[in-house]
Design a protein around this motif. Structure first.
Motif, PDB file in Angstrom:
ATOM      1  N   GLY A 115       5.776 -12.950  -0.280  1.00 49.98           N
ATOM      2  CA  GLY A 115       4.542 -12.753   0.478  1.00 49.98           C
ATOM      3  C   GLY A 115       3.331 -12.684  -0.422  1.00 49.98           C
ATOM      4  N   THR A 116       2.227 -12.274   0.183  1.00 49.66           N
ATOM      5  CA  THR A 116       0.975 -12.222  -0.564  1.00 49.66           C
ATOM      6  C   THR A 116       0.744 -10.817  -1.122  1.00 49.66           C
ATOM      7  OG1 THR A 116      -0.196 -11.741   1.481  1.00 49.66           O
ATOM      8  CG2 THR A 116      -0.094 -14.047   0.797  1.00 49.66           C
ATOM      9  N   ALA A 117      -0.166 -10.742  -2.060  1.00 52.60           N
ATOM     10  CA  ALA A 117      -0.476  -9.454  -2.695  1.00 52.60           C
ATOM     11  C   ALA A 117      -1.884  -9.502  -3.258  1.00 52.60           C
ATOM     12  CB  ALA A 117       0.524  -9.185  -3.823  1.00 52.60           C
ATOM     13  N   GLY A 118      -2.440  -8.326  -3.471  1.00 53.42           N
ATOM     14  CA  GLY A 118      -3.678  -8.231  -4.236  1.00 53.42           C
ATOM     15  C   GLY A 118      -3.300  -8.197  -5.709  1.00 53.42           C
ATOM     16  N   GLY A 119      -4.136  -8.760  -6.569  1.00 55.42           N
ATOM     17  CA  GLY A 119      -3.834  -8.762  -8.007  1.00 55.42           C
ATOM     18  C   GLY A 119      -4.923  -8.045  -8.786  1.00 55.42           C
ATOM     19  N   ASP A 179       0.704   1.450   2.445  1.00 52.97           N
ATOM     20  CA  ASP A 179       0.471   0.968   3.806  1.00 52.97           C
ATOM     21  C   ASP A 179      -0.987   0.636   4.104  1.00 52.97           C
ATOM     22  OD1 ASP A 179       2.927   0.649   5.246  1.00 52.97           O
ATOM     23  OD2 ASP A 179       3.256   2.797   5.022  1.00 52.97           O
ATOM     24  N   SER A 180      -1.812   0.490   3.070  1.00 51.29           N
ATOM     25  CA  SER A 180      -3.216   0.120   3.301  1.00 51.29           C
ATOM     26  C   SER A 180      -3.585  -1.082   2.450  1.00 51.29           C
ATOM     27  CB  SER A 180      -4.147   1.274   2.923  1.00 51.29           C
ATOM     28  OG  SER A 180      -3.856   2.404   3.698  1.00 51.29           O
ATOM     29  N   MET A 181      -4.469  -1.901   3.013  1.00 53.10           N
ATOM     30  CA  MET A 181      -4.924  -3.059   2.248  1.00 53.10           C
ATOM     31  C   MET A 181      -6.039  -2.656   1.289  1.00 53.10           C
ATOM     32  SD  MET A 181      -6.084  -6.722   3.637  1.00 53.10           S
ATOM     33  CE  MET A 181      -5.113  -8.090   3.121  1.00 53.10           C
ATOM     34  N   ASP A 182      -6.829  -1.669   1.688  1.00 51.79           N
ATOM     35  CA  ASP A 182      -7.882  -1.218   0.774  1.00 51.79           C
ATOM     36  C   ASP A 182      -7.247  -0.301  -0.286  1.00 51.79           C
ATOM     37  OD1 ASP A 182      -7.356   1.158   2.005  1.00 51.79           O
ATOM     38  OD2 ASP A 182      -9.377   1.482   2.788  1.00 51.79           O
ATOM     39  N   VAL A 198       0.309  -6.243  -9.392  1.00 49.68           N
ATOM     40  CA  VAL A 198       0.104  -6.686  -8.001  1.00 49.68           C
ATOM     41  C   VAL A 198       0.353  -5.530  -7.043  1.00 49.68           C
ATOM     42  CG1 VAL A 198       0.424  -9.192  -8.193  1.00 49.68           C
ATOM     43  CG2 VAL A 198       2.436  -7.727  -8.124  1.00 49.68           C
ATOM     44  N   LYS A 199      -0.305  -5.643  -5.874  1.00 54.79           N
ATOM     45  CA  LYS A 199      -0.281  -4.562  -4.871  1.00 54.79           C
ATOM     46  C   LYS A 199      -0.014  -5.188  -3.511  1.00 54.79           C
ATOM     47  CE  LYS A 199      -4.019  -1.729  -2.836  1.00 54.79           C
ATOM     48  NZ  LYS A 199      -4.230  -2.444  -1.579  1.00 54.79           N
ATOM     49  N   ASP A 200       0.995  -4.671  -2.801  1.00 54.51           N
ATOM     50  CA  ASP A 200       1.277  -5.232  -1.469  1.00 54.51           C
ATOM     51  C   ASP A 200       1.541  -4.117  -0.463  1.00 54.51           C
ATOM     52  OD1 ASP A 200       3.856  -4.288  -1.812  1.00 54.51           O
ATOM     53  OD2 ASP A 200       4.816  -6.171  -1.207  1.00 54.51           O
ATOM     54  N   MET A 201       2.103  -4.493   0.707  1.00 55.45           N
ATOM     55  CA  MET A 201       2.332  -3.491   1.744  1.00 55.45           C
ATOM     56  C   MET A 201       3.795  -3.446   2.227  1.00 55.45           C
ATOM     57  SD  MET A 201      -1.264  -3.514   3.881  1.00 55.45           S
ATOM     58  CE  MET A 201      -1.390  -5.233   4.245  1.00 55.45           C
ATOM     59  N   GLU A 202       4.698  -4.095   1.483  1.00 55.59           N
ATOM     60  CA  GLU A 202       6.107  -4.108   1.924  1.00 55.59           C
ATOM     61  C   GLU A 202       7.140  -3.968   0.796  1.00 55.59           C
ATOM     62  OE1 GLU A 202       4.108  -6.845   2.901  1.00 55.59           O
ATOM     63  OE2 GLU A 202       3.664  -6.112   4.918  1.00 55.59           O
ATOM     64  N   VAL A 223      -0.959 -14.162  -5.241  1.00 50.59           N
ATOM     65  CA  VAL A 223      -2.192 -13.354  -5.268  1.00 50.59           C
ATOM     66  C   VAL A 223      -3.295 -13.987  -4.407  1.00 50.59           C
ATOM     67  CG1 VAL A 223      -4.019 -12.436  -6.775  1.00 50.59           C
ATOM     68  CG2 VAL A 223      -1.627 -12.444  -7.551  1.00 50.59           C
ATOM     69  N   THR A 224      -3.676 -13.278  -3.339  1.00 44.49           N
ATOM     70  CA  THR A 224      -4.741 -13.769  -2.439  1.00 44.49           C
ATOM     71  C   THR A 224      -6.104 -13.158  -2.761  1.00 44.49           C
ATOM     72  OG1 THR A 224      -4.010 -12.043  -0.922  1.00 44.49           O
ATOM     73  CG2 THR A 224      -3.393 -14.313  -0.369  1.00 44.49           C
ATOM     74  N   ASP A 225      -6.114 -12.013  -3.434  1.00 39.49           N
ATOM     75  CA  ASP A 225      -7.394 -11.330  -3.676  1.00 39.49           C
ATOM     76  C   ASP A 225      -7.301 -10.502  -4.950  1.00 39.49           C
ATOM     77  OD1 ASP A 225      -5.731  -9.991  -1.307  1.00 39.49           O
ATOM     78  OD2 ASP A 225      -6.517  -8.403  -2.589  1.00 39.49           O
ATOM     79  N   ILE A 226      -8.461 -10.341  -5.561  1.00 39.40           N
ATOM     80  CA  ILE A 226      -8.521  -9.573  -6.813  1.00 39.40           C
ATOM     81  C   ILE A 226      -9.035  -8.173  -6.475  1.00 39.40           C
ATOM     82  CG2 ILE A 226      -9.628  -9.437  -9.102  1.00 39.40           C
ATOM     83  CD1 ILE A 226      -7.411 -11.603  -8.836  1.00 39.40           C
ATOM     84  N   VAL A 227      -8.150  -7.209  -6.602  1.00 38.69           N
ATOM     85  CA  VAL A 227      -8.465  -5.848  -6.158  1.00 38.69           C
ATOM     86  C   VAL A 227      -9.593  -5.239  -7.005  1.00 38.69           C
ATOM     87  CG1 VAL A 227      -7.467  -3.592  -5.604  1.00 38.69           C
ATOM     88  CG2 VAL A 227      -6.020  -5.625  -5.528  1.00 38.69           C
ATOM     89  N   ASP A 228      -9.584  -5.512  -8.304  1.00 34.24           N
ATOM     90  CA  ASP A 228     -10.616  -4.963  -9.185  1.00 34.24           C
ATOM     91  C   ASP A 228     -11.738  -5.993  -9.424  1.00 34.24           C
ATOM     92  OD1 ASP A 228      -8.841  -6.563 -10.586  1.00 34.24           O
ATOM     93  OD2 ASP A 228      -8.768  -5.302 -12.374  1.00 34.24           O
ATOM     94  N   PRO A 232     -15.131  -8.394  -1.142  1.00 35.92           N
ATOM     95  CA  PRO A 232     -14.389  -7.556  -0.190  1.00 35.92           C
ATOM     96  C   PRO A 232     -12.969  -8.107  -0.008  1.00 35.92           C
ATOM     97  CG  PRO A 232     -16.528  -8.204   0.713  1.00 35.92           C
ATOM     98  CD  PRO A 232     -16.331  -9.010  -0.544  1.00 35.92           C
ATOM     99  N   THR A 233     -11.964  -7.217  -0.080  1.00 33.06           N
ATOM    100  CA  THR A 233     -10.551  -7.635  -0.081  1.00 33.06           C
ATOM    101  C   THR A 233     -10.197  -8.506   1.123  1.00 33.06           C
ATOM    102  OG1 THR A 233      -9.910  -5.684  -1.297  1.00 33.06           O
ATOM    103  CG2 THR A 233      -8.174  -6.739  -0.048  1.00 33.06           C
ATOM    104  N   SER A 234     -10.564  -8.053   2.329  1.00 35.71           N
ATOM    105  CA  SER A 234     -10.103  -8.762   3.535  1.00 35.71           C
ATOM    106  C   SER A 234     -10.705 -10.169   3.595  1.00 35.71           C
ATOM    107  CB  SER A 234     -10.459  -7.971   4.786  1.00 35.71           C
ATOM    108  OG  SER A 234     -11.834  -7.690   4.791  1.00 35.71           O
ATOM    109  N   GLU A 236     -11.667 -12.061   0.993  1.00 35.96           N
ATOM    110  CA  GLU A 236     -11.012 -12.893  -0.027  1.00 35.96           C
ATOM    111  C   GLU A 236      -9.582 -13.250   0.405  1.00 35.96           C
ATOM    112  OE1 GLU A 236     -10.884 -11.037  -3.921  1.00 35.96           O
ATOM    113  OE2 GLU A 236     -11.501 -12.893  -4.887  1.00 35.96           O
ATOM    114  N   PHE A 237      -8.889 -12.284   1.024  1.00 35.58           N
ATOM    115  CA  PHE A 237      -7.521 -12.498   1.502  1.00 35.58           C
ATOM    116  C   PHE A 237      -7.498 -13.640   2.525  1.00 35.58           C
ATOM    117  CE2 PHE A 237      -4.601 -11.538   5.070  1.00 35.58           C
ATOM    118  CZ  PHE A 237      -3.386 -11.714   4.416  1.00 35.58           C
ATOM    119  N   LEU A 238      -8.371 -13.556   3.531  1.00 36.65           N
ATOM    120  CA  LEU A 238      -8.361 -14.576   4.592  1.00 36.65           C
ATOM    121  C   LEU A 238      -8.746 -15.943   4.039  1.00 36.65           C
ATOM    122  CD1 LEU A 238      -9.872 -12.463   7.507  1.00 36.65           C
ATOM    123  CD2 LEU A 238      -7.518 -13.314   7.307  1.00 36.65           C
TER     124      LEU A 238
END
Ligand code: ADE
Length: 267
Positions: A115-119, A179-182, A198-202, A223-228, A232-234, A236-238
């Motif tokens: 799946g996808t994750a923030g990096g 359990d949070s995207m932020d 990387v950071k995900d929710m599962e 990696v869909t978005d760069i957390v640092d 905005p995460t959402s 960049e993710f979309l």
């Protein structure tokens, strides 16, 4: 005394059994994928079909796609849509449930959570990178009580795949799950302590359930978005979801091709 001797015998036979399993070709793989959109390119590429006689309870929305590819029984299980809101059932609770039910119903040799994750760019991650996870842990289960603190973090090593990583030239990093995207300041502190790239929710939830049943588990994250970063995460993710899903599909296909005909100990 007798009980101890029996324990030793059963431990020895368990080890033998594990060794035998590791030495026979991998036959059944279960992919746990939170969003059906993330799985769709792979479903199409491998010509998997939706199982109309799903082994899951009639009350759940879980979807199973299955088929045979390069002599492997491939199953993709998605937790499906939330019955009230119609969106994908992401996060750790649905991921744990589908992992448990899939192990019971399909008896896989190997689980792959894809799946996808923030990096984190500070750890070398860029958009569209695909990571093989070396270990997973939780960052939102803070329990400041001796030993329960470690239970909360729940760090688990992924099944080691040195040959796969070398052959496919994949990036490797630690995963932190919540359990949070932020990312709240508390989460940030825990993610740093988990040394995550990387950071995900599962992921850590899948690893937790698979570990109970001793099913080897690999986690692959795009990696869909760069957390640092400064976006905005959402947003960049979309924006990157389709491109990253395509990249993941490419990498996962290479992973399956590599696994075909091999034993767990060859990975
Ligand atoms: N999935 C994709 N991006 C994510 C993020 N930033 N946090 C958690 N899960 C994600």
């Amino acid at each position: 005394m007798a009980a101890h001797a029996d324990d030793r015998i059963s431990n020895a036979s368990m080890e033998n059994l594990t060794r035998q399993v590791e030495k026979r070709p991998i036959s059944t793989i279960v992919f746990i994928v939170a969003m059906q959109k993330e799985a769709q390119p792979l479903i199409e590429r491998l010509r998997l079909v939706k199982d109309v006689n799903s082994p899951f309870p009639k009350e759940v929305a879980w979807v199973l796609f299955k088929g045979i590819y390069k002599e492997l029984n491939i199953n993709i299980v998605c937790p499906g849509k939330d019955s009230a809101l119609g969106v994908d059932s992401v996060c750790t609770v649905p991921a744990s449930l589908v992992t448990y039910a899939s192990i019971q119903a399909l008896q896989p040799d190997l689980i792959i959570n894809a799946g996808t994750a923030g990096g984190f760019k500070a750890k070398g991650a860029s958009i569209c990178d695909v990571y093989i996870v070396s270990s997973s842990a939780f960052h939102d289960r803070r329990i400041p009580v001796p030993v329960l603190d470690l239970y909360g973090v729940g760090m688990r090593k992924a099944f080691p795949t040195p040959n796969l990583i070398k052959e496919l030239n994949l990036k490797v990093g630690r995963l932190s799950t919540g359990d949070s995207m932020d990312m709240s300041p508390h989460d940030k502190e825990s993610i740093t302590a988990n040394d995550a790239t990387v950071k995900d929710m599962e992921g850590a939830a899948v690893a937790y359930v698979a570990d109970i049943f001793k099913v080897p588990t690999i986690l692959i994250k795009g990696v869909t978005d760069i957390v640092d970063g400064n976006r905005p995460t959402s947003e960049e993710f979309l924006e990157n979801l389709a491109a990253v899903t395509a990249k993941l599909d490419e990498s996962i296909t290479k992973v399956i091709d590599f696994i075909s005909g091999k034993c767990l100990s060859d990975l």
